[in-house]
Design an enzyme around this catalytic site. Structure first.
Site, PDB file in Angstrom:
ATOM      1  N   ALA A   9       0.819  -1.222   0.000  1.00 22.28           N
ATOM      2  CA  ALA A   9       0.000   0.000   0.000  1.00 22.28           C
ATOM      3  C   ALA A   9       0.848   1.265   0.000  1.00 22.28           C
ATOM      4  O   ALA A   9       0.446   2.289   0.521  1.00 22.28           O
ATOM      5  CB  ALA A   9      -0.924  -0.020   1.222  1.00 22.28           C
ATOM      6  N   ARG A  15      -1.007   7.509 -11.666  1.00 26.21           N
ATOM      7  CA  ARG A  15      -2.057   7.436 -12.684  1.00 26.21           C
ATOM      8  C   ARG A  15      -3.413   7.877 -12.130  1.00 26.21           C
ATOM      9  O   ARG A  15      -4.326   8.211 -12.857  1.00 26.21           O
ATOM     10  CB  ARG A  15      -2.159   5.999 -13.229  1.00 26.21           C
ATOM     11  CG  ARG A  15      -0.971   5.600 -14.071  1.00 26.21           C
ATOM     12  CD  ARG A  15      -0.906   4.078 -14.284  1.00 26.21           C
ATOM     13  NE  ARG A  15      -0.397   3.368 -13.131  1.00 26.21           N
ATOM     14  CZ  ARG A  15      -0.268   2.040 -13.049  1.00 26.21           C
ATOM     15  NH1 ARG A  15      -0.642   1.275 -14.064  1.00 26.21           N
ATOM     16  NH2 ARG A  15       0.217   1.471 -11.969  1.00 26.21           N
ATOM     17  N   GLY A 142      -0.652  -7.647 -15.496  1.00 28.65           N
ATOM     18  CA  GLY A 142       0.404  -8.572 -15.881  1.00 28.65           C
ATOM     19  C   GLY A 142      -0.201  -9.815 -16.526  1.00 28.65           C
ATOM     20  O   GLY A 142      -1.274 -10.267 -16.129  1.00 28.65           O
ATOM     21  N   GLU A 157       4.806  -8.302 -17.270  1.00 32.51           N
ATOM     22  CA  GLU A 157       4.085  -7.029 -17.173  1.00 32.51           C
ATOM     23  C   GLU A 157       3.756  -6.524 -18.569  1.00 32.51           C
ATOM     24  O   GLU A 157       4.507  -6.755 -19.523  1.00 32.51           O
ATOM     25  CB  GLU A 157       4.932  -6.005 -16.415  1.00 32.51           C
ATOM     26  CG  GLU A 157       5.043  -6.301 -14.935  1.00 32.51           C
ATOM     27  CD  GLU A 157       3.684  -6.469 -14.284  1.00 32.51           C
ATOM     28  OE1 GLU A 157       2.936  -5.482 -14.195  1.00 32.51           O
ATOM     29  OE2 GLU A 157       3.341  -7.599 -13.878  1.00 32.51           O
ATOM     30  N   ARG A 335     -26.873  15.058  14.331  1.00 35.21           N
ATOM     31  CA  ARG A 335     -25.425  14.955  14.516  1.00 35.21           C
ATOM     32  C   ARG A 335     -25.094  13.875  15.543  1.00 35.21           C
ATOM     33  O   ARG A 335     -25.995  13.324  16.188  1.00 35.21           O
ATOM     34  CB  ARG A 335     -24.889  16.331  14.897  1.00 35.21           C
ATOM     35  CG  ARG A 335     -24.987  17.318  13.716  1.00 35.21           C
ATOM     36  CD  ARG A 335     -24.686  18.728  14.123  1.00 35.21           C
ATOM     37  NE  ARG A 335     -23.419  18.831  14.822  1.00 35.21           N
ATOM     38  CZ  ARG A 335     -23.071  19.859  15.591  1.00 35.21           C
ATOM     39  NH1 ARG A 335     -23.914  20.856  15.774  1.00 35.21           N
ATOM     40  NH2 ARG A 335     -21.894  19.882  16.174  1.00 35.21           N
ATOM     41  N   LYS A 353     -28.081  17.616  18.214  1.00 39.48           N
ATOM     42  CA  LYS A 353     -26.720  17.124  18.476  1.00 39.48           C
ATOM     43  C   LYS A 353     -26.625  16.625  19.907  1.00 39.48           C
ATOM     44  O   LYS A 353     -27.063  17.322  20.820  1.00 39.48           O
ATOM     45  CB  LYS A 353     -25.717  18.256  18.256  1.00 39.48           C
ATOM     46  CG  LYS A 353     -24.289  17.835  18.431  1.00 39.48           C
ATOM     47  CD  LYS A 353     -23.405  18.940  18.990  1.00 39.48           C
ATOM     48  CE  LYS A 353     -23.501  19.019  20.488  1.00 39.48           C
ATOM     49  NZ  LYS A 353     -22.568  19.954  21.103  1.00 39.48           N
ATOM     50  N   ASN A 388     -26.235  26.121  24.308  1.00 36.81           N
ATOM     51  CA  ASN A 388     -25.543  25.135  25.140  1.00 36.81           C
ATOM     52  C   ASN A 388     -24.090  25.516  25.391  1.00 36.81           C
ATOM     53  O   ASN A 388     -23.405  24.872  26.157  1.00 36.81           O
ATOM     54  CB  ASN A 388     -25.603  23.756  24.473  1.00 36.81           C
ATOM     55  CG  ASN A 388     -25.125  23.784  23.035  1.00 36.81           C
ATOM     56  OD1 ASN A 388     -25.321  24.766  22.325  1.00 36.81           O
ATOM     57  ND2 ASN A 388     -24.496  22.719  22.599  1.00 36.81           N
ATOM     58  N   TYR A 389     -23.616  26.570  24.752  1.00 39.21           N
ATOM     59  CA  TYR A 389     -22.182  26.844  24.734  1.00 39.21           C
ATOM     60  C   TYR A 389     -21.954  28.283  25.141  1.00 39.21           C
ATOM     61  O   TYR A 389     -22.524  29.206  24.548  1.00 39.21           O
ATOM     62  CB  TYR A 389     -21.684  26.599  23.301  1.00 39.21           C
ATOM     63  CG  TYR A 389     -20.203  26.724  23.093  1.00 39.21           C
ATOM     64  CD1 TYR A 389     -19.299  26.106  23.947  1.00 39.21           C
ATOM     65  CD2 TYR A 389     -19.704  27.448  22.007  1.00 39.21           C
ATOM     66  CE1 TYR A 389     -17.929  26.210  23.729  1.00 39.21           C
ATOM     67  CE2 TYR A 389     -18.333  27.551  21.780  1.00 39.21           C
ATOM     68  CZ  TYR A 389     -17.452  26.922  22.651  1.00 39.21           C
ATOM     69  OH  TYR A 389     -16.107  27.028  22.433  1.00 39.21           O
TER      70      TYR A 389
HETATM   71  C1  UD1 Z   1       0.564  -5.059 -10.345  1.00 37.82           C
HETATM   72  C2  UD1 Z   1       1.266  -6.276 -10.911  1.00 37.82           C
HETATM   73  C3  UD1 Z   1       0.467  -6.777 -12.108  1.00 37.82           C
HETATM   74  C4  UD1 Z   1      -0.945  -7.101 -11.674  1.00 37.82           C
HETATM   75  C5  UD1 Z   1      -1.611  -5.900 -10.984  1.00 37.82           C
HETATM   76  C6  UD1 Z   1      -2.895  -6.317 -10.353  1.00 37.82           C
HETATM   77  C7  UD1 Z   1       3.653  -5.984 -10.500  1.00 37.82           C
HETATM   78  C8  UD1 Z   1       4.973  -5.604 -11.067  1.00 37.82           C
HETATM   79  N1  UD1 Z   1       2.604  -5.918 -11.305  1.00 37.82           N
HETATM   80  O1  UD1 Z   1       0.576  -4.064 -11.353  1.00 37.82           O
HETATM   81  O2  UD1 Z   1       1.071  -7.945 -12.641  1.00 37.82           O
HETATM   82  O3  UD1 Z   1      -1.706  -7.498 -12.788  1.00 37.82           O
HETATM   83  O4  UD1 Z   1      -0.747  -5.388  -9.948  1.00 37.82           O
HETATM   84  O5  UD1 Z   1      -3.631  -5.221  -9.861  1.00 37.82           O
HETATM   85  O6  UD1 Z   1       3.600  -6.338  -9.335  1.00 37.82           O
HETATM   86  N2  UD1 Z   1       3.198  -0.679  -4.362  1.00 37.82           N
HETATM   87  C9  UD1 Z   1       4.029  -0.457  -3.288  1.00 37.82           C
HETATM   88  N3  UD1 Z   1       5.306  -0.027  -3.524  1.00 37.82           N
HETATM   89  C10 UD1 Z   1       5.775   0.179  -4.764  1.00 37.82           C
HETATM   90  C11 UD1 Z   1       4.924  -0.056  -5.861  1.00 37.82           C
HETATM   91  C12 UD1 Z   1       3.637  -0.498  -5.620  1.00 37.82           C
HETATM   92  O7  UD1 Z   1       3.629  -0.636  -2.133  1.00 37.82           O
HETATM   93  O8  UD1 Z   1       6.958   0.560  -4.885  1.00 37.82           O
HETATM   94  C13 UD1 Z   1       1.814  -1.129  -4.089  1.00 37.82           C
HETATM   95  C14 UD1 Z   1       0.762  -0.166  -4.624  1.00 37.82           C
HETATM   96  O9  UD1 Z   1       0.370   0.752  -3.606  1.00 37.82           O
HETATM   97  C15 UD1 Z   1      -0.364  -1.073  -5.038  1.00 37.82           C
HETATM   98  C16 UD1 Z   1       0.295  -2.409  -5.329  1.00 37.82           C
HETATM   99  O10 UD1 Z   1       1.590  -2.343  -4.767  1.00 37.82           O
HETATM  100  O11 UD1 Z   1      -1.297  -1.237  -3.969  1.00 37.82           O
HETATM  101  C17 UD1 Z   1       0.399  -2.669  -6.835  1.00 37.82           C
HETATM  102  O12 UD1 Z   1       1.172  -1.644  -7.416  1.00 37.82           O
HETATM  103  P1  UD1 Z   1       0.787  -0.975  -8.810  1.00 37.82           P
HETATM  104  O13 UD1 Z   1       1.830   0.004  -9.137  1.00 37.82           O
HETATM  105  O14 UD1 Z   1      -0.609  -0.524  -8.795  1.00 37.82           O
HETATM  106  O15 UD1 Z   1       0.942  -2.238  -9.757  1.00 37.82           O
HETATM  107  P2  UD1 Z   1       0.189  -2.521 -11.131  1.00 37.82           P
HETATM  108  O16 UD1 Z   1       0.809  -1.743 -12.193  1.00 37.82           O
HETATM  109  O17 UD1 Z   1      -1.269  -2.391 -10.943  1.00 37.82           O
HETATM  110 CA    CA Z   2      -2.549  -1.525  -9.398  1.00 37.12          CA
END
Ligand code: UD1
Ligand code: CA
Length: 461
Positions: A9, A15, A142, A157, A335, A353, A388-389
């Site tokens: 994450a 993008r 991928g 990829e 609230r 509230k 109230n305040y």
């Molecule tokens: C990746 C896969 C791809 C797959 C797709 C599925 C790789 C190289 N590719 O591509 O084969 O089909 O997910 O959704 O793994 N992240 C990190 N650190 C980084 C880069 C990414 O924590 O340096 C995390 C991102 O936050 C994300 C996840 O890894 O949650 C996937 O990264 P992302 O860059 O979205 O990979 P995709 O291009 O979608």
């Molecule tokens: Ca992704």
């Protein structure tokens, strides 16, 4: 438990064109990473066996996931790819014989798929099992490359695919089970010799194969499970799918939708049969709504419990409790910590509230009630306000059963109105008013005849 999980994450979400972390982008009002964490937890992993790799917007992500449990987090300061992300969480590989890797930007993975693929992984004694799916448009996922016998060879990829490979429609979901020892051996062998110059986790599959390890695929029957969001367009697509999935479940359960325009209901909402949801209604968080209600139009109900036969028309409710047979709206805000008991009536332009409103009490027009305990069968006239305040502290207003609060009463807290007491219209009341009494705070009217200024105005006209 002999399994651990790593959720990736840290990504930048370039993008997505967002200044915040991509995994916090919401599907049905819940950050994508929240969906993933819920499914992992549902699969039975204890919190301490779940590690989250954070990076971009780490504080925001950490603060959010802390609400779901006590997970380990690993900082990836520079984003050098999914393989690099896993390297940061290498400690998790000590925690179990098998490790599950998931992406925080693919929210629909469910516990069923997680557990069935684990079954496949252990039954086949694989070193790695990739969760895959066949989809009509393999887009930027991928590609799964198989040998002539159908065995899994590697993942390529999109950017690195040959034109033939691009045509392959079996794709990598980004969810994998690894034997921890196999992944540990593969990680140092990842390289950045690819079109993105990143350490691809996907290369671990080919590396394991080349070292005579065993790689397999678990093909998910429901291809929606693998969907991820890299762009705003993807995110809208996920929202649309999730939205209709929830609405279809609710239709099956007997909830009525005359039309689904502008209706967004979170995945955790529970709604009883014969309840009707009208357009432009958003229901989110842990909201439970009973049977035979009419919710909407134009309402937002969050983390709120609603009884049976309730009407909420143009109501915003946050962390409130609403009893049975309550009618509220239009243009009402409930609230946090509002409790409306059975049969309460709330009319237009009313805000409540942190207040408890007793059975059958009526607050029909233009009124603010905050920090109050109101008894049953109380009647509020139009335009009442609890003050109230005092600018520093907040105080409570207490109103006994059957009290009658005249129009435009200001209740300056701390104030206590006894049972059956009446406040005269236009009064500003404070202190303790005894039961059965009338309190009036109003200067005697003065009449000045032949008022010169008005006669001037009339002459001018
Ligand atoms: C990746 C896969 C791809 C797959 C797709 C599925 C790789 C190289 N590719 O591509 O084969 O089909 O997910 O959704 O793994 N992240 C990190 N650190 C980084 C880069 C990414 O924590 O340096 C995390 C991102 O936050 C994300 C996840 O890894 O949650 C996937 O990264 P992302 O860059 O979205 O990979 P995709 O291009 O979608
Ligand atoms: Ca992704």
């Amino acid at each position: 438990m002999n399994i651990s999980a790593i959720i990736l994450a840290a990504g930048d979400g370039t993008r997505m064109k967002s200044s915040g972390p991509k995994v916090m982008c919401e599907v049905l009002g819940e950050p994508m990473i929240g969906w993933v964490m819920d499914s992992v937890k549902e699969s039975g992993f204890p919190d301490e066996n779940i590690g989250v790799v954070v990076g971009n917007g780490a504080d925001t992500v950490k603060e959010y996931i802390a609400k779901k449990g006590q997970f380990l987090t690993f900082m990836q300061t520079e984003r050098k790819g999914t393989g690099h992300a896993v390297m940061q969480a290498a400690d998790m590989l000590q925690k179990g014989e098998n490790v599950l890797i998931l992406c925080g930007d693919a929210p629909f993975i469910d516990s069923d798929t997680i557990l069935k693929s684990l079954n496949e992984h252990t039954y086949s004694d694989n070193d790695v099992t990739v969760v895959t799916a066949k989809i009509a448009d393999p887009g930027s996922y991928g590609r799964i490359i198989r040998d002539e016998n159908g065995g899994l060879l590697r993942i390529t990829e999109k950017k690195d695919c040959t034109p033939e490979e691009l045509m392959i429609n079996e794709i990598n979901s980004g969810v994998y089970w690894f034997k921890s020892t196999a992944l540990k051996e593969a990680l140092p062998l990842l390289s950045t010799a690819n079109a993105s110059g990143e350490y691809y986790l996907t290369d671990a599959v080919g590396i394991i194969k080349s070292k005579s390890g065993k790689a397999g695929a678990f093909i998910s029957e429901n291809s929606d499970i693998v969907l991820g969001a890299n762009s705003r367009k993807d995110l809208l697509n996920l929202n649309t799918k999730a939205r209709m999935r929830v609405i279809e479940r609710l239709l099956d359960e007997g909830v009525e939708f005359p039309c689904t325009d502008g209706i967004i209901i979170g995945k955790d909402a529970v709604i009883g049969r014969d309840t009707k949801i009208l357009p432009n209604t958003i229901i989110r968080g842990k909201t439970v709504i009973g049977e035979g209600c009419i919710i909407g139009p134009n309402s937002l109900i969050e983390n709120t419990a609603v009884g049976n036969n309730v009407t909420l028309n143009n109501v915003q409710a946050y962390s409130a409790k609403v009893g049975n047979n309550v009618k509220a709206g239009p243009f009402v805000q409930l609230r946090p910590d509002t409790v409306l008991h059975d049969g309460v009536k709330i009319g237009d332009f009313v805000e409540i509230k942190n207040a408890e409103i007793g059975v059958k009490t009526s607050v029909a027009h233009l009124t603010y009630i905050g920090d109050s305990d109101v008894g049953k069968d109380v009647n509020f006239g139009c335009g009442c306000v609890t003050a109230n305040y005092d600018g520093v502290n907040k105080f409570r207003t207490v109103i006994g059963d059957h009290a009658f609060i005249g129009c435009n009463t200001n209740l300056i807290a701390p104030v206590e109105i006894g049972e059956n007491a009446t406040t005269g219209a236009g009064s500003t009341v404070t202190g303790k008013i005894p039961a059965d009494s009338l309190v009036v705070e109003r200067a005697a009217a003065k009449v000045i005849e032949h008022w010169e200024k008005n006669s001037k105005r009339i002459r001018k006209a």
